[in-house]
Design an enzyme around this catalytic site. Structure first.
Site, PDB file in Angstrom:
ATOM      1  N   HIS A   8       0.830  -1.209   0.000  1.00 36.65           N
ATOM      2  CA  HIS A   8       0.000   0.000   0.000  1.00 36.65           C
ATOM      3  C   HIS A   8       0.868   1.264   0.000  1.00 36.65           C
ATOM      4  O   HIS A   8       2.052   1.237   0.355  1.00 36.65           O
ATOM      5  CB  HIS A   8      -0.910   0.003   1.230  1.00 36.65           C
ATOM      6  CG  HIS A   8      -0.138  -0.031   2.523  1.00 36.65           C
ATOM      7  ND1 HIS A   8       0.440   1.088   3.070  1.00 36.65           N
ATOM      8  CD2 HIS A   8       0.165  -1.068   3.338  1.00 36.65           C
ATOM      9  CE1 HIS A   8       1.054   0.753   4.195  1.00 36.65           C
ATOM     10  NE2 HIS A   8       0.914  -0.550   4.381  1.00 36.65           N
ATOM     11  N   GLU A  78      -1.574  -7.264   7.513  1.00 39.11           N
ATOM     12  CA  GLU A  78      -0.303  -7.089   8.210  1.00 39.11           C
ATOM     13  C   GLU A  78      -0.346  -7.776   9.569  1.00 39.11           C
ATOM     14  O   GLU A  78      -1.424  -8.040  10.127  1.00 39.11           O
ATOM     15  CB  GLU A  78      -0.003  -5.595   8.375  1.00 39.11           C
ATOM     16  CG  GLU A  78       1.359  -5.275   8.972  1.00 39.11           C
ATOM     17  CD  GLU A  78       2.528  -5.820   8.174  1.00 39.11           C
ATOM     18  OE1 GLU A  78       2.794  -7.044   8.296  1.00 39.11           O
ATOM     19  OE2 GLU A  78       3.188  -5.056   7.446  1.00 39.11           O
TER      20      GLU A  78
END
Length: 200
Positions: A8, A78
């Site tokens: 990202h 994550e």
């Protein structure tokens, strides 16, 4: 199968050098610009399937890359960084060698997810993508930790042997019956891109 892994764009906490783990922190203005700039690099590979982590920063990155309505898979989220969530990296470096050991995949923050567990769930996500009879080019918009885990799982590259995964960067792997091959790592907008499948 060609596997495209995109981290990202920069988040507000990235800009502040704070660890975010699985906390749902939004993209910064810089992160949105980074993702938009990377869009033509990713589009050149013409991904047929797009998967993202469920966190907002990956979903927004996918939209800015030109792939709204993607499939979400929590295995690409994550790692939970436990007590370190929200702490600045400068503070952690002052505490001794634990931060460097964590970056190398050899230390787990108190209350956090071990790198081995992260690698195991990401490996399961890769296996499901490879089992799809459609094959072709798959884009996964994810985070730095899962990308490091993929490199360890498929190539045996330990986190200590690779530079950090940059925001809004592309990693390209080809997965075949004889194993995986790394074609590009940390590809940014404006850099010479890896040739898409079928082009010389």
């Amino acid at each position: 199968m060609r596997l495209l892994l995109v981290r990202h764009g920069e988040t507000v906490w990235n800009a502040e050098r704070r660890l975010q783990g699985d906390r749902d922190i939004p993209l910064s203005a810089t992160g949105r610009a980074q993702a938009s700039a990377l869009a033509p690099v990713v589009a050149a590979h013409a991904p047929a399937c797009v998967v993202t982590s469920p966190l907002a920063r990956t979903r927004e990155t996918a939209e800015l890359l030109g792939f709204p309505g993607e499939r979400h898979d929590a295995r690409w989220q994550e790692a939970d960084l436990g007590d370190w969530t929200g702490l600045r990296t400068a503070v952690l470096r002052e505490r001794g060698g634990a931060y460097a050991a964590w970056r190398a995949g050899r230390f787990t923050p108190p209350g956090g997810e071990p790198f081995a567990a992260l690698t195991e769930r990401v490996a399961a996500g890769v296996a499901d993508l490879r089992a799809d009879p459609g094959g072709g080019v798959v884009l996964v918009v994810t985070h730095g930790g899962p990308i490091r885990a993929v490199l360890r799982h498929l190539l045996g590259l330990e986190p200590a042997r690779i530079v950090p995964v940059g925001p809004a960067s592309l990693t390209v792997l080809d997965l075949g019956v004889d194993g995986a091959r790394l074609h590009g790592y940390n590809i940014r907008a404006g850099a010479e891109a890896v040739q898409p499948v079928g082009r010389s």
